[in-house]
Design an enzyme around this catalytic site. Structure first.
Site, short mmCIF file in Angstrom:
data_model
loop_
_atom_site.label_atom_id
_atom_site.label_comp_id
_atom_site.label_asym_id
_atom_site.label_seq_id
_atom_site.Cartn_x
_atom_site.Cartn_y
_atom_site.Cartn_z
N LYS A 140 65.83 46.08 27.37
CA LYS A 140 66.04 46.83 26.13
C LYS A 140 67.46 46.62 25.63
O LYS A 140 67.69 46.40 24.43
CB LYS A 140 65.78 48.32 26.35
N HIS A 174 55.02 47.70 42.66
CA HIS A 174 56.21 48.04 41.88
C HIS A 174 57.48 48.18 42.68
O HIS A 174 58.55 48.40 42.11
CB HIS A 174 55.98 49.34 41.11
N LYS A 225 69.22 55.54 33.44
CA LYS A 225 68.05 55.25 34.28
C LYS A 225 67.92 56.41 35.25
O LYS A 225 68.80 57.27 35.31
CB LYS A 225 68.25 53.94 35.04
N ARG A 226 66.84 56.48 36.02
CA ARG A 226 66.73 57.55 37.01
C ARG A 226 67.90 57.50 37.99
O ARG A 226 68.43 56.42 38.27
CB ARG A 226 65.40 57.43 37.77
N LYS A 277 70.30 52.53 42.77
CA LYS A 277 70.74 52.10 41.43
C LYS A 277 72.26 52.18 41.30
O LYS A 277 72.84 51.66 40.35
CB LYS A 277 70.05 52.94 40.36
N THR A 323 63.60 47.54 33.44
CA THR A 323 63.19 47.20 32.08
C THR A 323 64.26 47.63 31.09
O THR A 323 64.33 47.09 29.98
CB THR A 323 61.85 47.86 31.70
C1 LIG Z 1 63.12 51.93 30.17
C2 LIG Z 1 63.23 53.30 30.72
C3 LIG Z 1 63.42 53.50 32.09
C4 LIG Z 1 63.56 52.36 33.07
O1 LIG Z 1 64.92 52.11 33.24
P1 LIG Z 1 65.44 51.15 34.41
O2 LIG Z 1 66.88 50.99 34.11
O3 LIG Z 1 64.69 49.88 34.32
O4 LIG Z 1 65.20 51.88 35.68
C5 LIG Z 1 63.53 54.79 32.54
N1 LIG Z 1 63.46 55.84 31.72
C6 LIG Z 1 63.29 55.69 30.39
C7 LIG Z 1 63.22 56.89 29.52
C8 LIG Z 1 63.16 54.41 29.85
O5 LIG Z 1 62.98 54.27 28.52
#
Ligand SMILES: *Cc1c(COP(=O)(O)O)cnc(C)c1O
Length: 818
Positions: A659, A358, A545-546, A551, A655
């Site tokens: 979305k 990952h 995101k985190r 990032k 991911t």
């Molecule tokens: C999809 C999702 C992530 C992943 O987000 P990235 O931008 O790909 O790091 C993290 N937290 C939640 C709650 C998500 O739904």
């Protein structure tokens, strides 16, 4: 097909309410109603959920230390096709289904992308109709709840279990197993001269399974997520419990044992992409791996499957290295319990295990100290040492240099490298997006790729479109169905048919109206929760995101400071600027100081900008607290701009980028992770790209040549925002500003924020310009939705099935399933 009848549903509901609570519906609170509703649904699916399909076909077991499920009620009703009837039935009983949905806890048994991927995969395995099940941990406390106090993150325990229970779970005490820690390994010879391995003086911990149904989309397939809770062995296991075994053991020792057991499944580690190396974490890893593997073997014995048949009957998937002990645990069972020879056991194990990598971040790669492994898990240690010794002999036999042998060894310098163990013992190693897989093959895992190239493959991540489009954005979903029919729901590649409407102004206007409605809803939520009024006509520019340095939320907020200065500089002249609302959502690991400083910075900049009348509401900054799946479902449908701005090479896939795209946001991105595939789908003219290429980043890392100080000294507007961090310009920001300044200037900006920020600014200007041309913007939005189909996790799972789990299986079996 499962069916539902409103009258019978209402009767069932009333009866269940009485059975569980001896009260009428009128007396029940929302939590009780939710619980009753979940029980009724579980009753309705129970026949399909008996698990009788298991072992009629090959079964997949997906081991993951995290499953970030999100709420289940809406998605279960959608998949069963029961939502309308249940809504109507409840309404007649005086209950609003939406209120009940809001009362459902959101199980945060994961940190971010990795755990959410595991949840999307469960949904897709059930929906494509394979027997695919998850094994994980039932953490008493999931990921902490985030609060802001004086603009800083404060962590509050996530008490997600209501009175100790979760409405969707079913506990299965007769399936409990024992996990053994510490102690000594002895060899005993029986009368026939066979050597038997005996584990003595271990600390026994009972693993209690809790099952959550995973309901496929209208296909009667119901799989199981089995999560384990650690307990001190109950009376049934009494003979084995520490203090029952040792009669002289004191009450204090008994309590110590209880504490030891309870602690294991107490809390989720809050680190995302960061390895902590804590003893308790290793206990957790072995806990769910050993429970799951024993569970699999128990089932196999029940179905009389011989060990030699396992590769045709089961596939075990290792989601990142956290479940890597699946490998030595399977070897242990085959050797010590089934009595196989090493070669037989190894042959079977390596035909069953597959592994997903990952991340290439070195701080995320798990390495356990040999001493800790030896002490805590002596039998695992012995088996890993044997695997390593044979592998190193093999490498030396090929005449490799000692340097190369060192790099590839599983054990080296007192450490066990879990990724190396996974690669050596798996028949498949996959990355999660094209660029990531390429980097694994050519850089990070090059030695292993050169050795066994056929093991490596790419599986670009995906998302469950049922949750992330159909259930979270019903208006858009209905419009799509109205335009192209409903085939896209089962096969998202049909979304492509939307392209017919790129020049249809009526359709484009409806698309815009739907986005606007979603923005109004989010604005309302923000006003209610944060008291900030935002303009639904402004561009909703979102980064959720985190929080992680790679990032680059920092680049986003520095750019906001840029804009702020521009507005101040323009004094009374109206600057021509599309109003923007910058929306953030992010949790930082509690021990990640720099990340917490960035949260504080964003909050302080928000206060500064939002309360300055000179800004005239041209920009607003909102940091939504406690980002998680439920909030993501509210935020993403309302986004115009999706910020995917990681330092190129660092984001394995991402991911949330998928979305957003599926919900019609336009992507502002570096060509990192799956942004590359998004670009392949829509073309670079339909997104906003900027930043260093992968090669440039790799070259800087290899050969140096980057100087943040030089950029700072040669670029005045850049220097101005960097200086803002430390000169008191941002009220409330204290030593945190210095910490960030040092990361950028003193430590030479590891993630190239200052290198990319000018191009980022230009890309932001392109966005403002195009947004003025509504028709053009909506067209681009439509093209994004139309080309998002390949990012359904159904596509991803079908690829795992064909290329990994069912590869080489009887073609009929494969064809039946896919
Ligand atoms: C999809 C999702 C992530 C992943 O987000 P990235 O931008 O790909 O790091 C993290 N937290 C939640 C709650 C998500 O739904």
């Amino acid at each position: 097909m499962l069916t539902i009848n409103k009258k019978r549903f209402k009767e069932h509901f009333r009866r269940k309410m009485h059975n569980l609570y001896t009260q009428s519906i009128e007396e029940a609170n929302n939590e009780e109603i939710l619980n009753v509703l979940c029980c009724v649904i579980k009753d309705m699916i129970s026949r399909d959920w008996e698990g009788s399909r298991l072992y009629q076909e090959k079964a997949v077991f997906y081991f993951s230390i995290e499953f970030l499920l999100g709420r289940q009620l809406k998605s279960n009703l959608l998949n069963l096709g029961f939502e309308d009837t249940v809504r109507q039935g409840l309404k007649e009983l005086g209950i609003d289904l939406d209120d009940i949905m809001e009362a459902e806890p959101d199980p945060a048994l994961g940190n971010g992308g990795l755990g959410r991927l595991a949840a999307c995969f469960l949904d897709s395995m059930a929906s494509v109709g394979i027997s695919g099940h998850g094994y994980g941990i039932r953490y008493k406390y999931g990921l902490f709840e985030q609060k802001f106090v004086n603009n800083s993150q404060v962590e509050v325990p996530d008490n997600w279990l209501i009175n100790g229970a979760y409405p969707w779970e079913t506990v299965r005490p007769n399936r409990a197993v024992l996990v053994k820690y510490e102690g000594n390994i002895e060899m005993e010879e029986d009368e026939e001269g066979n050597v038997r391995v005996i584990h003595k003086d271990y600390i026994p911990v009972m693993a209690m399974p809790y099952d959550i149904p995973i309901i496929g989309y209208r296909n009667e397939c119901i799989n199981t997520l089995r999560i384990w809770k650690s307990e001190v062995p109950s009376r049934d296991f009494g003979k084995l419990s520490l203090y029952a075994r040792n009669e002289s053991a004191s009450y204090e020792e008994a309590l110590k044992h209880k504490y030891y057991a309870d602690e294991i499944s107490q809390t989720l580690y809050p680190n995302d992409s960061n390895y902590a190396g804590k003893l308790l974490r290793l206990k957790q890893e072995y806990f769910f791996v050993s429970s799951g593997m024993q569970d699999i073997f128990r089932k196999c014995r029940r179905y009389k499957i011989k060990p030699q048949e396992l590769p045709d009957k089961i596939a075990i998937h290792i989601n990142d290295t956290h479940p890597a002990l699946c490998i030595p645990e399977m070897m242990r069972i085959l050797l010590d319990e089934e009595g196989l020879s090493w070669d037989e056991a190894w042959d079977i194990t390596t035909k069953v295990m597959s592994y997903t990598n990952h991340t290439i971040l070195s701080e995320a790669l798990e390495r356990w100290s040999e001493d800790i492994m030896k002490e805590l898990l002596p039998r695992m240690y012995m088996i890993i040492a044997e695997i390593n010794s044979r592998y190193v002999d093999y490498l030396r036999g090929k005449g490799y240099s000692e340097e190369k042998v060192k790099r590839m060894a599983i054990m080296y310098d007192g450490e066990i490298r879990m990724a190396n163990l996974c690669i050596v013992a798996s028949y498949s190693v996959n990355g999660v997006a094209k660029l990531h897989t390429k980097l694994l093959e050519e850089e990070v895992l090059k030695d292993f790729y050169d050795e066994e190239p056929y093991k490596f493959n790419n599986k670009t991540n995906g998302i469950a479109h049922r949750r992330w489009l159909i259930s979270s954005n019903p208006e858009l979903s209905n419009l799509i169905t109205e335009l192209i029919g409903n085939k896209w729901i089962k096969d998202t590649r049909n979304l492509k048919k939307l392209e017919k409407f790129v020049d249809d102004e009526k359709v484009l206007n409806r698309l815009e109206k739907i986005k606007f409605n979603n923005k109004v809803k989010l604005a309302k939520y923000i006003e209610e929760t944060k008291g900030i009024k935002i303009n639904p006509n402004s561009i909703f520019d979102v980064q959720v995101k985190r929080l992680h340095a790679y990032k680059r939320q920092l680049m986003n907020v520095l750019h906001i400071l840029y804009l702020y200065h521009e507005i101040l500089d323009s004094e009374d002249m109206e600057i021509d600027m599309e109003p923007r609302t910058f929306i953030f959502g992010a949790k930082a690991a509690p021990g990640y100081y720099l990340a917490k400083c960035i949260i504080k910075l964003i909050n302080c900049v928000a206060d500064l900008v939002n309360n300055d009348p000179r800004v005239k509401d041209k920009i607003k900054v909102v940091f939504i607290e406690n980002y998680g799946v439920s909030l993501a479902e509210k935020i993403i449908p309302a986004a115009n701009v999706s910020e995917q701005i990681s330092t190129t090479t660092k984001e394995a896939s991402g991911t949330s980028n998928m979305k957003f795209m599926m919900n019609g946001a336009l992507t502002l991105a570096t060509l990192d992770g799956a942004n590359v595939e998004i670009c392949e789908q829509v073309g670079k003219e339909n997104m906003f790209l900027f930043g260093l290429s992968a090669k440039q980043v790799l070259d800087y890392n290899k050969y140096g040549g980057y100087s943040a100080k030089d950029l700072y000294h040669s670029n005045k507007s850049l220097a101005r925002v960097v200086d803002d961090l430390v000169n008191g310009f941002i009220p409330g920001l204290g030593k945190e500003g210095r910490e960030i300044y040092d990361a950028l200037i003193t430590y030479n900006d590891e993630y190239f924020v200052l290198r990319d920020i000018d191009e980022y600014e230009e890309a932001q200007q392109r966005i403002s310009k195009i947004y003025k041309d509504k028709l053009k913007w909506n067209k681009m939005s439509l093209i994004n939705i139309a080309n998002s189909g390949i990012f359904s996790s159904d596509r991803t799972i079908n690829e795992y099935i064909e290329d990994i789990w069912f590869r080489g299986c009887d073609e009929n079996v494969q064809n039946n399933i896919i």
